[in-house]
Motif scaffolding. Structure first.
Motif, PDB file in Angstrom:
ATOM      1  N   GLY A  35       3.849   5.934   5.427  1.00 49.11           N
ATOM      2  CA  GLY A  35       3.937   4.767   4.561  1.00 49.11           C
ATOM      3  C   GLY A  35       4.900   5.034   3.430  1.00 49.11           C
ATOM      4  O   GLY A  35       5.401   6.152   3.264  1.00 49.11           O
ATOM      5  N   LYS A  36       5.173   4.018   2.644  1.00 46.04           N
ATOM      6  CA  LYS A  36       6.097   4.164   1.523  1.00 46.04           C
ATOM      7  C   LYS A  36       5.551   5.148   0.493  1.00 46.04           C
ATOM      8  O   LYS A  36       4.342   5.387   0.426  1.00 46.04           O
ATOM      9  N   SER A  39       2.081   4.657  -1.627  1.00 41.30           N
ATOM     10  CA  SER A  39       1.224   3.728  -0.875  1.00 41.30           C
ATOM     11  C   SER A  39      -0.233   4.168  -0.824  1.00 41.30           C
ATOM     12  O   SER A  39      -1.106   3.387  -0.438  1.00 41.30           O
ATOM     13  N   LYS A  41      -1.063   7.598   0.409  1.00 42.29           N
ATOM     14  CA  LYS A  41      -1.234   8.674   1.399  1.00 42.29           C
ATOM     15  C   LYS A  41      -1.870   9.919   0.774  1.00 42.29           C
ATOM     16  O   LYS A  41      -2.821  10.484   1.321  1.00 42.29           O
ATOM     17  N   TYR A 212      -0.454   3.940   9.505  1.00 45.54           N
ATOM     18  CA  TYR A 212       0.492   3.368   8.548  1.00 45.54           C
ATOM     19  C   TYR A 212      -0.261   2.752   7.376  1.00 45.54           C
ATOM     20  O   TYR A 212      -1.065   1.839   7.549  1.00 45.54           O
ATOM     21  N   ASP A 214      -0.119   0.830   3.658  1.00 44.38           N
ATOM     22  CA  ASP A 214       0.718  -0.030   2.821  1.00 44.38           C
ATOM     23  C   ASP A 214      -0.126  -0.563   1.662  1.00 44.38           C
ATOM     24  O   ASP A 214      -1.160  -1.200   1.888  1.00 44.38           O
ATOM     25  N   ARG A 215       0.308  -0.251   0.439  1.00 45.17           N
ATOM     26  CA  ARG A 215      -0.398  -0.690  -0.769  1.00 45.17           C
ATOM     27  C   ARG A 215      -1.886  -0.346  -0.717  1.00 45.17           C
ATOM     28  O   ARG A 215      -2.753  -1.149  -1.065  1.00 45.17           O
ATOM     29  N   ARG A 219      -2.816  -0.484   7.571  1.00 43.92           N
ATOM     30  CA  ARG A 219      -2.283  -1.707   8.185  1.00 43.92           C
ATOM     31  C   ARG A 219      -2.064  -1.576   9.687  1.00 43.92           C
ATOM     32  O   ARG A 219      -2.188  -2.551  10.427  1.00 43.92           O
ATOM     33  N   LEU A 238       9.229  -1.787   7.426  1.00 46.31           N
ATOM     34  CA  LEU A 238       7.971  -1.181   6.976  1.00 46.31           C
ATOM     35  C   LEU A 238       8.185  -0.152   5.872  1.00 46.31           C
ATOM     36  O   LEU A 238       7.221   0.438   5.369  1.00 46.31           O
ATOM     37  N   GLY A 239       9.461   0.089   5.512  1.00 43.49           N
ATOM     38  CA  GLY A 239       9.762   1.088   4.487  1.00 43.49           C
ATOM     39  C   GLY A 239       9.783   2.503   5.016  1.00 43.49           C
ATOM     40  O   GLY A 239       9.766   3.462   4.233  1.00 43.49           O
ATOM     41  N   ASP A 417      10.794   8.121   1.253  1.00 42.76           N
ATOM     42  CA  ASP A 417      10.500   7.232   2.374  1.00 42.76           C
ATOM     43  C   ASP A 417      11.794   6.550   2.843  1.00 42.76           C
ATOM     44  O   ASP A 417      12.887   6.871   2.367  1.00 42.76           O
TER      45      ASP A 417
END
Length: 475
Positions: A35-36, A39, A41, A212, A214-215, A219, A238-239, A417
């Motif tokens: 993920g970005k 996010s 992780k 994955y 996200d925020r 997701r 998806l970044g 990322d």
């Protein structure tokens, strides 16, 4: 083995970092969290290891179990036996000076006998393949060697779970291959592995699933086959980092010679390692990538170019005249690989402004840099509260606002990322268009291919090749 069920976590000074996370990992499975930057992780890894909320204070809701035990309720000895953790920068978790002492540290700490420790040491050193490193000092090791030592130290108590945070960020191509081989062997022992990572493709050999984030929310869940079907456009949306990248346009390079490096050499007094007989001409607007394995001399060469080290032989001419260290310090801006060494202020905006005259030009550059590196939402945050990738973007934004002629970037996409990679590419192009020279130290073949006019390959301190195509086996 690992069960994460409806987990929320909020740090004591902020909104929820992760929200309603649910997944499970069986014994011997490998799961990669992607993920970005920012996010959530790392927060997921901290909740699994029990560091959140024990060390990182905040509110945890939901259930986290490892082998039917709750990590946050275990004492330090119980946690050490249950899981091993390897941080993004292994140096931050080392306590001892020698390799042998570091690997044995956890076993000694819980009171195992000397005989038991010796048995475990011999077994784990052979398993990881670092017999030749036992007598060495940790400070003398390469990044790849330090990571292998950290893995060995984390496995000496035979944990059931291994957690790896950005394990490829400081590794060359050979180091990544060795890491994947070690992960295969760890899986074969039935140890569950959970990895947070931006560079995903190397793990296709060992991964069971990609998660994955996200925020702060889970997701997508991909099998390795699902991931292989994702194209570059989907990944970029998806970044995430693309699988391949092309250089769209040539950089604005002229025939104006700015730096002329001739027969440059430098050797460290203690190790006698360094660089020998480096010759390189750098022109206005040119972008060059320095490539080679860890320990090849790339960073040493750039420290000499920028005036951080004094050459033992050879010369560096700036616009036709020999440049001493003081002058080189003025026209070079060195962006270090470890962002923490260059962060001093209490907010992102203040960090970018340090030491700079506040002019209309600077104000415009500040606005442009905040936009180019997606820092507008973070501009009032304390740099220490940012993720690794976010910190790196702050340093690059500060560099963008300086007036240097030569910009040296040491592994600028480490911990970045996909969005960060594209921002670096965009920023390098902007500098080239301004007539600036950009020197990039990197193992990132995507970055090198997308930005550079030429490539200089180093091996054991020597210049072995210069060309206009990136050779992926060196990255």
């Amino acid at each position: 083995m690992i069960k994460v069920q409806n987990v929320f976590f909020s740090y004591s000074d902020g909104d929820p970092s992760i929200k309603d996370i649910t997944f499970s990992i069986k014994s011997g499975e490998c799961v990669v969290i992607c993920g970005k930057s920012g996010s959530g992780k790392s927060t997921i890894l901290r909740t699994i290891s029990g560091l959140a909320p024990v060390f990182y204070e905040g509110e945890l809701k939901g259930k986290v179990e490892i082998d039917k035990q709750i990590p946050a309720e275990l004492d330090s000895e119980e946690r050490a036996k249950l899981f091993g953790v390897v941080f993004q920068d292994p140096r931050s978790q080392f306590f001892m000076n020698s390799v042998q002492d570091e690997i044995c540290f956890a076993a000694e700490n819980i009171g195992l006998s000397a005989h038991e420790i010796r048995q475990k040491l011999d077994e784990i050193v052979g398993f990881v393949g670092i017999e030749d490193l036992l007598s060495k000092d940790i400070d003398d090791l390469s990044s790849g060697q330090k990571q292998k030592v950290a893995i060995a130290a984390s496995l000496i108590l035979q944990p059931k779970v291994l957690i790896l945070d950005e394990p490829t960020s400081n590794l060359d191509a050979d180091g990544v291959k060795v890491l994947i081989k070690i992960i295969k062997k760890i899986k074969d022992r039935g140890i569950s592995i959970i990895i947070s990572e931006h560079r995903l493709e190397p793990f296709n050999e060992v991964v069971n699933r990609f998660l994955y984030i996200d925020r702060g929310m889970l997701r997508e869940v991909w099998s390795k086959e699902d991931f292989e079907r994702l194209d570059n456009e989907s990944l970029s949306k998806l970044g995430l980092r693309p699988k391949t990248i092309n250089k769209s346009t040539k950089n604005k390079k002229s025939n104006d010679l700015i730096l002329d490096i001739e027969s440059l050499s430098f050797h460290y007094k203690k190790t006698k390692l360094g660089i020998d007989d480096i010759n390189l001409k750098l022109y206005k607007g040119e972008v060059v990538s320095l490539l080679g394995n860890n320990g090849a001399g790339k960073t040493t060469l750039c420290k000499v170019i920028s005036g951080l080290l004094k050459e033992n032989g050879g010369s560096i001419k700036y616009r036709g005249k020999v440049a001493n260290r003081n002058l080189r310090n003025k026209f070079c801006y060195f962006v270090m690989q470890d962002a923490d060494y260059q962060l001093y202020s209490d907010s992102v905006v203040s960090e970018i402004s340090i030491g700079k005259k506040i002019t209309e030009k600077f104000k415009k550059d500040m606005v442009d840099s905040l936009d180019a590196f997606s820092l507008n939402e973070l501009k009032d945050r304390h740099p220490a509260s940012l993720s690794g990738g976010e910190k790196q973007r702050v340093i690059l934004a500060a560099a963008y606002c300086s007036d240097a002629d030569v910009y040296i970037l040491d592994e600028p996409t480490s911990g970045m990322d996909g969005d960060g990679l594209h921002s670096i590419i965009k920023w390098v192009k902007l500098l080239s268009e301004k007539g600036k020279i950009v020197v990039i130290i990197t193992h990132d073949s995507l970055l090198a291919a997308a930005t550079s006019d030429k490539f200089l390959y180093l091996e054991e301190g020597k210049q072995i090749k210069e060309g206009k195509k990136v050779l992926y086996e060196y990255n």
